[in-house]
Design a protein around this motif. Structure first.
Motif, PDB file in Angstrom:
ATOM      1  N   GLN A   1      63.795 -40.062  80.933  1.00 42.84           N
ATOM      2  CA  GLN A   1      64.913 -40.512  81.778  1.00 42.84           C
ATOM      3  C   GLN A   1      64.440 -40.853  83.214  1.00 42.84           C
ATOM      4  O   GLN A   1      64.863 -41.864  83.796  1.00 42.84           O
ATOM      5  N   ILE A   2      63.571 -40.018  83.797  1.00 41.02           N
ATOM      6  CA  ILE A   2      63.074 -40.243  85.177  1.00 41.02           C
ATOM      7  C   ILE A   2      62.214 -41.504  85.254  1.00 41.02           C
ATOM      8  O   ILE A   2      62.303 -42.293  86.208  1.00 41.02           O
ATOM      9  N   ASN A   3      61.395 -41.725  84.228  1.00 35.95           N
ATOM     10  CA  ASN A   3      60.553 -42.928  84.213  1.00 35.95           C
ATOM     11  C   ASN A   3      61.430 -44.191  84.226  1.00 35.95           C
ATOM     12  O   ASN A   3      61.151 -45.169  84.938  1.00 35.95           O
ATOM     13  N   TRP A   4      62.477 -44.168  83.394  1.00 32.93           N
ATOM     14  CA  TRP A   4      63.351 -45.345  83.356  1.00 32.93           C
ATOM     15  C   TRP A   4      64.117 -45.490  84.698  1.00 32.93           C
ATOM     16  O   TRP A   4      64.291 -46.594  85.202  1.00 32.93           O
ATOM     17  N   GLY A   5      64.611 -44.349  85.292  1.00 33.81           N
ATOM     18  CA  GLY A   5      65.389 -44.395  86.544  1.00 33.81           C
ATOM     19  C   GLY A   5      64.579 -44.924  87.727  1.00 33.81           C
ATOM     20  O   GLY A   5      65.096 -45.703  88.553  1.00 33.81           O
ATOM     21  N   MET A   6      63.308 -44.514  87.844  1.00 34.47           N
ATOM     22  CA  MET A   6      62.461 -44.998  88.949  1.00 34.47           C
ATOM     23  C   MET A   6      62.199 -46.497  88.797  1.00 34.47           C
ATOM     24  O   MET A   6      62.158 -47.235  89.799  1.00 34.47           O
ATOM     25  N   GLY A   7      62.023 -46.944  87.593  1.00 39.12           N
ATOM     26  CA  GLY A   7      61.821 -48.378  87.372  1.00 39.12           C
ATOM     27  C   GLY A   7      63.071 -49.167  87.748  1.00 39.12           C
ATOM     28  O   GLY A   7      62.990 -50.273  88.300  1.00 39.12           O
ATOM     29  N   TYR A   8      64.271 -48.616  87.418  1.00 37.94           N
ATOM     30  CA  TYR A   8      65.532 -49.288  87.742  1.00 37.94           C
ATOM     31  C   TYR A   8      65.726 -49.374  89.264  1.00 37.94           C
ATOM     32  O   TYR A   8      66.107 -50.438  89.794  1.00 37.94           O
ATOM     33  N   ILE A   9      65.464 -48.254  89.995  1.00 35.68           N
ATOM     34  CA  ILE A   9      65.615 -48.247  91.465  1.00 35.68           C
ATOM     35  C   ILE A   9      64.643 -49.224  92.133  1.00 35.68           C
ATOM     36  O   ILE A   9      65.009 -49.984  93.038  1.00 35.68           O
ATOM     37  N   GLY A  10      63.395 -49.207  91.705  1.00 28.60           N
ATOM     38  CA  GLY A  10      62.388 -50.082  92.308  1.00 28.60           C
ATOM     39  C   GLY A  10      62.745 -51.548  92.095  1.00 28.60           C
ATOM     40  O   GLY A  10      62.532 -52.400  92.952  1.00 28.60           O
ATOM     41  N   GLU A  11      63.261 -51.891  90.901  1.00 30.38           N
ATOM     42  CA  GLU A  11      63.587 -53.278  90.581  1.00 30.38           C
ATOM     43  C   GLU A  11      64.847 -53.737  91.308  1.00 30.38           C
ATOM     44  O   GLU A  11      64.932 -54.888  91.775  1.00 30.38           O
TER      45      GLU A  11
END
Length: 251
Positions: free
Chosen positions: A223-233
């Protein structure tokens, strides 16, 4: 010539007449005896001195046989005709029927024979070969049911370790901590009752996180890996995402 007369004696004449009478009397007695003998029935016992001849006995036997035959024929003729006698086989069957029934009754009344015990087979008999064991198919292992791990402290530590991989400085952790505490308090199974958003990062819908891993419902790292990618994008950094959230109450 003068005829000479012969003088007979007085006694001579009487003698001749007496002789004639005796002869006649003898003949009469003989005839009388023969007549009486013919008139009297012959008996089995002859008097001594009067034994019957063979012809007389044969005549007596013949007469007796004729009399018996005549009596039998008369009796047979006088008897009424009776129905024909039942043949010997039929009579035997009629007499045998109740006897057979009686035998059946006796047989049915006898108690049933006790079961004979069967002796075990001797040791000399060849032993039966044991059947080859059938190989059972290996049981198919059921996939273990994944259990979600709710570990807020562990989730925060993992997120801090991943800031550098996205090019963020360590001070971005404070903004990220404030953002996800407001969203889920870092709970792996956190679910928004109204919208259905799920997990630490509150993905909506939850299936978006499947791009980061199939265990997105139970593993906070996915979940954290996907969330950091979403915030950065979308926002470029955690602090920019927090500012948007404070203005709109969502990010």
């Amino acid at each position: 010539m003068s005829k000479s007369k012969v003088q007979t004696r007085p006694g001579g004449a009487s003698t001749q007449s007496h002789g004639r009478r005796r002869l006649s009397r003898h003949r009469d007695e003989t005839a009388t005896a023969a007549t009486e003998a013919a008139a009297k029935p012959a008996s089995g016992l002859a008097r001594p001195g009067n034994t019957p001849s063979f012809r007389q006995r044969a005549a007596v036997v013949t007469t007796a046989c004729a009399v018996l035959i005549g009596v039998g024929a008369a009796g047979h003729a006088s008897e009424p005709k009776t129905p024909e006698a039942v043949s010997e086989p039929a009579a035997a069957e009629s007499t045998a029927a109740p006897r057979l029934n009686f035998e059946k009754t006796r047989i049915s009344a006898q108690p049933a024979p006790a079961k004979a015990s069967v002796a075990p087979q001797s040791a000399e008999a060849p032993a039966a070969k044991p059947a080859a064991p059938v190989a059972k198919p290996a049981p198919v292992a059921k996939p273990a049911v994944a259990v979600a791990v709710n570990d807020p402290a562990g989730a925060q530590a993992y997120a801090a370790s991943q800031l550098g991989s996205h090019g963020w400085a360590a001070d971005q952790m404070q903004c990220l901590n404030t953002l996800w505490t407001k969203e889920s308090e870092w709970s792996t199974t956190a679910t928004n009752a109204s919208s259905g958003a799920y997990g630490v990062v509150q993905s909506l819908p939850a299936e978006k996180m499947a791009s980061a891993g199939a265990d997105y419902r139970t593993n906070y790292r996915t979940q954290i890996n996907w969330g950091m990618g979403y915030i950065g994008e979308r926002y470029g950094s955690p602090c920019e995402a927090l500012n948007f959230h404070l203005a709109n109450n969502w990010y």
